[in-house]
Scaffold this active site. Sequence first.
Site, PDB file in Angstrom:
ATOM      1  CD  GLN A  54      36.015  22.107 -58.631  1.00  0.00           C
ATOM      2  OE1 GLN A  54      34.884  21.958 -59.049  1.00  0.00           O
ATOM      3  NE2 GLN A  54      36.460  21.448 -57.578  1.00  0.00           N
ATOM      4  CG  ASN A  55      38.747  26.954 -54.412  1.00  0.00           C
ATOM      5  OD1 ASN A  55      37.656  26.455 -54.683  1.00  0.00           O
ATOM      6  ND2 ASN A  55      39.503  26.525 -53.426  1.00  0.00           N
TER       7      ASN A  55
ATOM      8  NE  ARG B 112      32.336  34.572 -53.397  1.00  0.00           N
ATOM      9  CZ  ARG B 112      32.691  33.460 -54.045  1.00  0.00           C
ATOM     10  NH1 ARG B 112      32.287  33.261 -55.266  1.00  0.00           N
ATOM     11  NH2 ARG B 112      33.436  32.548 -53.465  1.00  0.00           N
TER      12      ARG B 112
ATOM     13  N   GLY C 135      38.333  19.023 -50.698  1.00  0.00           N
ATOM     14  CA  GLY C 135      37.326  20.054 -50.450  1.00  0.00           C
ATOM     15  C   GLY C 135      36.411  20.341 -51.620  1.00  0.00           C
ATOM     16  CB  THR C 136      35.803  19.515 -54.765  1.00  0.00           C
ATOM     17  OG1 THR C 136      34.848  19.581 -55.822  1.00  0.00           O
ATOM     18  CG2 THR C 136      36.687  18.299 -54.937  1.00  0.00           C
ATOM     19  CB  SER C 137      30.286  18.892 -53.741  1.00  0.00           C
ATOM     20  OG  SER C 137      30.211  19.787 -54.834  1.00  0.00           O
TER      21      SER C 137
ATOM     22  CG  HIS D 168      35.315  27.112 -62.030  1.00  0.00           C
ATOM     23  ND1 HIS D 168      34.762  26.354 -61.014  1.00  0.00           N
ATOM     24  CD2 HIS D 168      35.137  26.394 -63.160  1.00  0.00           C
ATOM     25  CE1 HIS D 168      34.282  25.231 -61.525  1.00  0.00           C
ATOM     26  NE2 HIS D 168      34.505  25.225 -62.822  1.00  0.00           N
TER      27      HIS D 168
ATOM     28  CG  ASP E 251      40.697  31.108 -52.766  1.00  0.00           C
ATOM     29  OD1 ASP E 251      41.822  30.646 -53.033  1.00  0.00           O
ATOM     30  OD2 ASP E 251      39.792  30.405 -52.252  1.00  0.00           O
TER      31      ASP E 251
HETATM   32  P1  OAD Z   1      31.006  22.855 -53.084  1.00  0.00           P
HETATM   33  O1  OAD Z   1      30.423  23.889 -52.199  1.00  0.00           O
HETATM   34  O2  OAD Z   1      30.117  22.214 -54.090  1.00  0.00           O
HETATM   35  O3  OAD Z   1      31.643  21.706 -52.213  1.00  0.00           O
HETATM   36  C1  OAD Z   1      32.499  21.993 -51.143  1.00  0.00           C
HETATM   37  C2  OAD Z   1      32.932  20.681 -50.534  1.00  0.00           C
HETATM   38  O4  OAD Z   1      33.857  20.946 -49.508  1.00  0.00           O
HETATM   39  C3  OAD Z   1      31.783  19.861 -49.937  1.00  0.00           C
HETATM   40  O5  OAD Z   1      31.877  18.547 -50.401  1.00  0.00           O
HETATM   41  C4  OAD Z   1      32.046  19.939 -48.426  1.00  0.00           C
HETATM   42  O6  OAD Z   1      31.687  18.735 -47.789  1.00  0.00           O
HETATM   43  C5  OAD Z   1      33.552  20.110 -48.400  1.00  0.00           C
HETATM   44  N1  OAD Z   1      34.083  20.798 -47.213  1.00  0.00           N
HETATM   45  C6  OAD Z   1      33.528  21.777 -46.463  1.00  0.00           C
HETATM   46  N2  OAD Z   1      34.367  22.177 -45.499  1.00  0.00           N
HETATM   47  C7  OAD Z   1      35.503  21.434 -45.653  1.00  0.00           C
HETATM   48  C8  OAD Z   1      36.757  21.377 -44.982  1.00  0.00           C
HETATM   49  N3  OAD Z   1      37.045  22.168 -43.929  1.00  0.00           N
HETATM   50  N4  OAD Z   1      37.680  20.483 -45.420  1.00  0.00           N
HETATM   51  C9  OAD Z   1      37.428  19.679 -46.477  1.00  0.00           C
HETATM   52  N5  OAD Z   1      36.260  19.681 -47.147  1.00  0.00           N
HETATM   53  C10 OAD Z   1      35.313  20.547 -46.745  1.00  0.00           C
HETATM   54  O7  OAD Z   1      32.289  23.506 -53.779  1.00  0.00           O
HETATM   55  P2  OAD Z   1      33.069  23.047 -55.092  1.00  0.00           P
HETATM   56  O8  OAD Z   1      33.085  21.579 -55.228  1.00  0.00           O
HETATM   57  O9  OAD Z   1      34.346  23.773 -55.081  1.00  0.00           O
HETATM   58  O10 OAD Z   1      31.865  27.357 -59.623  1.00  0.00           O
HETATM   59  O11 OAD Z   1      32.125  23.665 -56.202  1.00  0.00           O
HETATM   60  C11 OAD Z   1      32.517  23.668 -57.536  1.00  0.00           C
HETATM   61  C12 OAD Z   1      32.058  24.927 -58.213  1.00  0.00           C
HETATM   62  O12 OAD Z   1      30.677  25.194 -57.925  1.00  0.00           O
HETATM   63  C13 OAD Z   1      32.749  26.192 -57.758  1.00  0.00           C
HETATM   64  O13 OAD Z   1      34.021  26.381 -58.365  1.00  0.00           O
HETATM   65  C14 OAD Z   1      31.787  27.260 -58.189  1.00  0.00           C
HETATM   66  C15 OAD Z   1      30.494  26.622 -57.751  1.00  0.00           C
HETATM   67  O14 OAD Z   1      29.353  26.986 -58.436  1.00  0.00           O
HETATM   68  C16 OAD Z   1      31.671  28.532 -60.210  1.00  0.00           C
HETATM   69  O15 OAD Z   1      31.398  29.551 -59.601  1.00  0.00           O
HETATM   70  C17 OAD Z   1      31.847  28.495 -61.712  1.00  0.00           C
END
Ligand code: OAD
Length: 229
Positions: free
Chosen positions: A92-93, A62, A176-178, A110, A95
């Site tokens: 939360q990223n 990664r 960009g977060t769920s 994170h 990178d």
């Molecule tokens: P998720 O994978 O849960 O959510 C990503 C979100 O981005 C979703 O709601 C998608 O709809 C949205 N998405 C996808 N492509 C997009 C784009 N081009 N523009 C805007 N939105 C887009 O990721 P996170 O919410 O970041 O934690 O997840 C939170 C945490 O879960 C991460 O930090 C990680 C993971 O387990 C750890 O590893 C501790």
Amino acid sequence: MKPLINKQKVVFFTGAGISAESGLETFRDSDGMWEKIDVMSVASTTGWQQNPGLVLDFFNQRRQKMLQAEPTAAHHAIAELQAKYDVVVITQNIDDLHERAGSRQVIHLHGSVLCGRSSVHADRLYPISEKGIQLGDLCEFGSQIRPNIVWFGESVQNMEEAKRHVIEAGTVVAIGTSLVVQPAAGLLRYARFHANKMLITLDVGSQVPFGFRWIRAKASECTHLIKSL
Ligand code: OAD
């Protein structure tokens, strides 16, 4: 007592979706990372105890991919806003795309792929060589170095500092977060009633936080919204 809202402060709260257009997979989309890999085997302390080699391989790969990725127009739009506002990015990223786009105040909740840490002393950080972290790379106390990444069941980093910025912010934009992973997603509840609040993401896995306007779009399609704040 709560501090006064600072209209000059803009907080961005970002997740994997902002880096999706850099070619980095999200976690919970239909083709996301956690659909392909058992999360507990690579991102938990149990996984680490059972098979540290697998965990190191996973994060070394990664890390390589993240270092090859480039920031998107959304990362750049956020950095450009620093010319007008006090911009704080809470991400939360793991990178470094916000930093490479030029954002100066980036808070990682994170962890980060850029360095490793001692597996017994969490505050001892170590640079990672080209090869990544290998089994047998030891900290000065003789324990294996692990990625400086928060795994499931571990404490999120920098929460108090992040909360302080959200409480003060005149504008809070989540991108960009769920919003399913706690306690990180819960930070948005601290955004003030009178703050300007926006959520830019394709899908949410929980309720849109109170007072947030949801724009269901890709991050790169919304740079005009970021630039016009
Ligand atoms: P998720 O994978 O849960 O959510 C990503 C979100 O981005 C979703 O709601 C998608 O709809 C949205 N998405 C996808 N492509 C997009 C784009 N081009 N523009 C805007 N939105 C887009 O990721 P996170 O919410 O970041 O934690 O997840 C939170 C945490 O879960 C991460 O930090 C990680 C993971 O387990 C750890 O590893 C501790």
